[in-house]
Design a protein around this motif. Structure first.
Motif, mmCIF file in Angstrom:
data_model
loop_
_atom_site.group_PDB
_atom_site.id
_atom_site.type_symbol
_atom_site.label_atom_id
_atom_site.label_comp_id
_atom_site.label_asym_id
_atom_site.label_seq_id
_atom_site.Cartn_x
_atom_site.Cartn_y
_atom_site.Cartn_z
ATOM 1 N N MET A 81 -16.095 -7.134 -6.689
ATOM 2 C CA MET A 81 -15.129 -7.270 -7.766
ATOM 3 C C MET A 81 -13.755 -7.566 -7.171
ATOM 4 S SD MET A 81 -14.093 -4.604 -10.754
ATOM 5 C CE MET A 81 -12.937 -3.525 -9.975
ATOM 6 N N LEU A 82 -13.103 -8.592 -7.666
ATOM 7 C CA LEU A 82 -11.756 -8.929 -7.214
ATOM 8 C C LEU A 82 -10.739 -8.008 -7.871
ATOM 9 C CD1 LEU A 82 -11.780 -12.823 -7.364
ATOM 10 C CD2 LEU A 82 -11.727 -11.400 -5.331
ATOM 11 N N ARG A 83 -9.832 -7.507 -7.071
ATOM 12 C CA ARG A 83 -8.727 -6.716 -7.620
ATOM 13 C C ARG A 83 -7.513 -7.618 -7.683
ATOM 14 N NH1 ARG A 83 -8.790 -0.711 -5.414
ATOM 15 N NH2 ARG A 83 -7.217 -0.662 -7.016
ATOM 16 N N ARG A 84 -6.597 -7.268 -8.528
ATOM 17 C CA ARG A 84 -5.387 -8.081 -8.639
ATOM 18 C C ARG A 84 -4.487 -7.889 -7.427
ATOM 19 N NH1 ARG A 84 -3.999 -10.731 -13.501
ATOM 20 N NH2 ARG A 84 -5.472 -10.226 -15.113
ATOM 21 N N ILE A 85 -3.808 -8.945 -7.065
ATOM 22 C CA ILE A 85 -2.830 -8.941 -5.978
ATOM 23 C C ILE A 85 -1.478 -9.231 -6.610
ATOM 24 C CG2 ILE A 85 -2.061 -10.117 -3.885
ATOM 25 C CD1 ILE A 85 -5.051 -10.820 -3.411
ATOM 26 N N THR A 86 -0.459 -8.454 -6.242
ATOM 27 C CA THR A 86 0.887 -8.653 -6.773
ATOM 28 C C THR A 86 1.725 -9.403 -5.752
ATOM 29 O OG1 THR A 86 0.693 -6.570 -7.969
ATOM 30 C CG2 THR A 86 2.902 -7.492 -7.746
ATOM 31 N N CYS A 87 2.370 -10.465 -6.199
ATOM 32 C CA CYS A 87 3.235 -11.262 -5.334
ATOM 33 C C CYS A 87 4.608 -11.341 -5.993
ATOM 34 C CB CYS A 87 2.640 -12.653 -5.147
ATOM 35 S SG CYS A 87 3.631 -13.715 -4.092
ATOM 36 N N HIS A 139 -12.586 -8.748 -15.966
ATOM 37 C CA HIS A 139 -12.799 -9.969 -15.190
ATOM 38 C C HIS A 139 -11.460 -10.679 -15.110
ATOM 39 C CE1 HIS A 139 -14.837 -13.355 -13.440
ATOM 40 N NE2 HIS A 139 -14.254 -14.142 -14.328
ATOM 41 N N ASN A 140 -10.873 -10.701 -13.927
ATOM 42 C CA ASN A 140 -9.578 -11.342 -13.727
ATOM 43 C C ASN A 140 -9.808 -12.782 -13.282
ATOM 44 O OD1 ASN A 140 -8.136 -8.919 -14.223
ATOM 45 N ND2 ASN A 140 -8.680 -8.234 -12.177
ATOM 46 N N LEU A 141 -9.542 -13.716 -14.190
ATOM 47 C CA LEU A 141 -9.724 -15.123 -13.851
ATOM 48 C C LEU A 141 -8.785 -15.549 -12.731
ATOM 49 C CD1 LEU A 141 -10.133 -16.608 -17.434
ATOM 50 C CD2 LEU A 141 -11.917 -16.089 -15.758
ATOM 51 N N ASN A 142 -7.576 -15.008 -12.749
ATOM 52 C CA ASN A 142 -6.619 -15.278 -11.677
ATOM 53 C C ASN A 142 -6.189 -13.930 -11.121
ATOM 54 O OD1 ASN A 142 -4.601 -16.045 -9.964
ATOM 55 N ND2 ASN A 142 -3.420 -17.181 -11.487
ATOM 56 N N PRO A 143 -6.638 -13.577 -9.939
ATOM 57 C CA PRO A 143 -6.362 -12.238 -9.421
ATOM 58 C C PRO A 143 -4.946 -12.036 -8.880
ATOM 59 C CG PRO A 143 -7.626 -13.478 -7.828
ATOM 60 C CD PRO A 143 -7.502 -14.345 -9.048
ATOM 61 N N VAL A 144 -4.076 -13.041 -9.004
ATOM 62 C CA VAL A 144 -2.721 -12.926 -8.470
ATOM 63 C C VAL A 144 -1.731 -12.779 -9.621
ATOM 64 C CG1 VAL A 144 -0.921 -14.040 -7.103
ATOM 65 C CG2 VAL A 144 -3.316 -14.297 -6.449
ATOM 66 N N LEU A 145 -0.938 -11.681 -9.591
ATOM 67 C CA LEU A 145 0.178 -11.502 -10.517
ATOM 68 C C LEU A 145 1.424 -11.998 -9.799
ATOM 69 C CD1 LEU A 145 -0.590 -7.909 -11.813
ATOM 70 C CD2 LEU A 145 -1.026 -10.060 -12.980
ATOM 71 N N LYS A 146 2.025 -13.074 -10.275
ATOM 72 C CA LYS A 146 3.157 -13.707 -9.604
ATOM 73 C C LYS A 146 4.433 -13.432 -10.393
ATOM 74 C CE LYS A 146 4.977 -16.931 -6.840
ATOM 75 N NZ LYS A 146 5.808 -16.390 -5.833
ATOM 76 N N VAL A 147 5.417 -12.824 -9.720
ATOM 77 C CA VAL A 147 6.706 -12.505 -10.332
ATOM 78 C C VAL A 147 7.793 -13.085 -9.448
ATOM 79 C CG1 VAL A 147 8.246 -10.646 -11.065
ATOM 80 C CG2 VAL A 147 5.772 -10.368 -11.286
ATOM 81 N N ARG A 148 8.766 -13.754 -10.048
ATOM 82 C CA ARG A 148 9.855 -14.344 -9.255
ATOM 83 C C ARG A 148 10.899 -13.313 -8.846
ATOM 84 N NH1 ARG A 148 10.761 -19.521 -12.959
ATOM 85 N NH2 ARG A 148 8.975 -20.735 -12.240
#
Length: 132
Positions: free
Chosen positions: A1-7, A78-87
């Motif tokens: 299972m993919l976990r979310r990654i925060t960037c 189910h995270n289609l995109n596992p990356v949370l991108k914040v500027r």
């Protein structure tokens, strides 16, 4: 299972205080407790026995807590995109048992207890002026 990654491209926090947490990365468990006596006085009169948390029941009362195993809950994500991108993140302050967390967490328990006390001078009932 993919976990979310925060960037996060940029983060600015002016202040983190009083049992607060700023964490980058995953955590299994976070627990923070903060206790405070907030006294507001009209006159600067201090007593020798001040600051005893045991004198106030607010600091020893049990906090109602619902156990995690009270219900059987089945959760599927189910995270289609596992990356949370914040500027950009701009935080003025985190205080009194709070958390700023960039990452995944399992268990988080936070507690802040504050007893507010107002100590006012006696009033003269006839004229409304302050007493001594």
């Amino acid at each position: 299972m993919l976990r979310r990654i925060t960037c996060v491209d940029h983060i600015k926090i002016d202040s983190v205080s009083f049992s607060s947490i700023f964490q980058i990365g995953d955590s299994e468990q976070i627990q923070a407790i903060s206790r405070a006596l907030a006294v507001q006085r009209e006159a600067e009169i201090f007593f020798d026995n001040e600051g005893n948390f045991n004198a106030y029941s607010i600091f020893s009362e049990a906090i109602p807590f619902q156990p995690a195993d009270a219900e059987n809950v089945t959760l599927s994500t189910h995270n289609l995109n596992p990356v949370l991108k914040v500027r950009n993140i701009d935080i003025m302050g985190a205080s009194s048992s709070s958390v700023v967390h960039l990452g995944n967490s399992c268990n988080i328990a936070m507690e802040a207890r504050v007893k507010h006390i107002r100590q006012l001078l006696p009033r003269n009932n006839n004229s409304g002026e302050k007493g001594i």
